[in-house]
Design a protein around this motif. Structure first.
Motif, PDB file in Angstrom:
ATOM      1  N   GLN A 129       0.800  -1.225   0.000  1.00 43.68           N
ATOM      2  CA  GLN A 129       0.000   0.000   0.000  1.00 43.68           C
ATOM      3  C   GLN A 129       0.835   1.278   0.000  1.00 43.68           C
ATOM      4  O   GLN A 129       0.460   2.271  -0.609  1.00 43.68           O
ATOM      5  N   GLN A 169     -10.199  -2.075   1.683  1.00 44.17           N
ATOM      6  CA  GLN A 169      -8.797  -1.829   1.350  1.00 44.17           C
ATOM      7  C   GLN A 169      -8.674  -1.423  -0.116  1.00 44.17           C
ATOM      8  O   GLN A 169      -7.889  -0.551  -0.475  1.00 44.17           O
ATOM      9  N   GLY A 210      -6.449   2.551   0.191  1.00 44.07           N
ATOM     10  CA  GLY A 210      -5.692   1.545   0.921  1.00 44.07           C
ATOM     11  C   GLY A 210      -4.549   2.116   1.719  1.00 44.07           C
ATOM     12  O   GLY A 210      -4.295   1.690   2.840  1.00 44.07           O
TER      13      GLY A 210
END
Length: 354
Positions: free
Chosen positions: A86, A123, A128
């Motif tokens: 991420q 997510q 995210g």
């Protein structure tokens, strides 16, 4: 090309090559490992680069670098692996670079299990990582649709200069279906990559790829510029499918594997004279809010079905804007429901609405 029987993960890998992907950086994790394995065997035949990085963090930063140099690049992983990526995804979005990311979701939280799940919805659909950003995200329900979307995603990533994520669950990655890899995808008028760090060749000034803005006003201006692009994506890329919308009493909202199970449940309900429709989001960011304005007046309520404890249901409630009762049915942890469980959930909700 005639249809061929392929495993989902391998079909996704070949679709990426067909979509123009010439650089892949990844790290193994089940249930998606056949995807990088396929590219390790075949990418070199197309003049591309395959590299297994030492970690997910390294892989996504290699994607960052390759995209900055103008390559059509992809990575893939599964839920906890995507979580590790991420930070890099935020950097790529912040630097406005195109990339395609495949998430073959498995149960969680934590390391969880390797069975299919849709528990990564938030997510995937909330960016995210850190900062004000989003990735364009699709959630196909079968291999042909997955292949088509992956091929198109490389164009969409270039068009919007933004990461595109394809979220499927472990079942779609592991299943085998007939698929045509050569289905024509409508071509987009793509701008030249003048932003890419390909050298000046003595003909243009140097360019910088950057997501670092130390001046607060500069960073705010950049964030507002990104927000303007996200509003354009929300207007242009909401995708969805209606099934059985001939005056249904109730509408089920489901995507991916769950929508396939819902289709079987609709057949059972139809045979019993109970009219229920399906609203299937194909894009999960942007969420297809427009579809909720098209629901027939016959609809008395909405049932959201997910392979999670309820993540998309919040978007359904927002899109519904309080107009209809919203119920929820979900299995999680890798458990996949039988159609009869959804049939019972529909009957229970309809009983409560009377």
């Amino acid at each position: 090309m005639a249809k061929v029987m392929m495993k989902g993960n391998e079909a996704m890998a070949l679709a990426a090559i067909k979509g123009g992907c010439r650089a892949f950086f990844g790290y193994p994790i089940t249930p998606q490992s056949e995807l990088p394995e396929y590219l390790a065997r075949h990418m070199h035949k197309y003049g591309g680069v395959f590299l297994q990085a030492e970690s997910e963090v390294a892989a996504i930063n290699m994607v960052y670098g390759a995209s900055g140099a103008g390559a059509r690049v992809m990575t893939s992983s599964s839920s906890p692996g995507i979580a590790l990526k991420q930070e890099g995804i935020s950097y790529i979005a912040g630097a406005e670079l195109p990339a395609v990311i495949i998430n073959v979701m498995r149960g969680g939280p934590g390391l969880g299990g390797i069975q299919p799940s849709q528990a990564d919805y938030k997510q995937v659909t909330r960016g995210g990582g850190n900062g004000d950003y989003y990735v364009l995200a699709f959630a196909p329900e079968n291999l042909q649709e997955t292949v088509n979307i992956i091929k198109e995603s490389f164009d969409l990533a270039d068009l919007y200069r933004n990461p595109v994520m394809i979220a499927v669950d472990g079942l779609i990655g592991q299943m085998m279906e007939p698929v045509d890899l050569d289905v024509e995808i409508s071509k987009k008028d793509l701008p030249e990559k003048t932003w890419a760090t390909t050298g000046t060749d003595g003909k243009r000034p140097p360019v910088n790829v950057n997501s670092l803005f130390l001046d607060a006003q500069d960073l705010e201006n950049h964030s507002f510029k990104l927000d303007k692009k996200y509003k354009l994506i929300k207007e242009n890329e909401q995708r969805y499918e209606f099934v059985n919308m001939d005056n249904p009493e109730l509408v089920i909202v489901a995507y991916g594997t769950m929508s396939r199970i819902v289709r079987s449940a609709l057949e059972i309900l139809n045979n019993e004279g109970i009219k229920v429709g399906l609203l299937r989001p194909i894009s999960i960011w942007p969420f297809p809010e427009k579809a909720f304005n098209e629901l027939p007046d016959s609809v008395k309520g909405i049932l959201t079905c997910e392979l999670s404890t309820g993540q998309m249901v919040d978007d359904v409630k927002i899109a519904n804007d309080g107009k209809l009762p919203v119920g929820f049915f979900g299995r999680t942890g890798g458990m996949v429901p039988e159609p009869e469980e959804i049939v019972q959930a529909v009957k229970d909700m309809l009983r409560g609405l009377k």
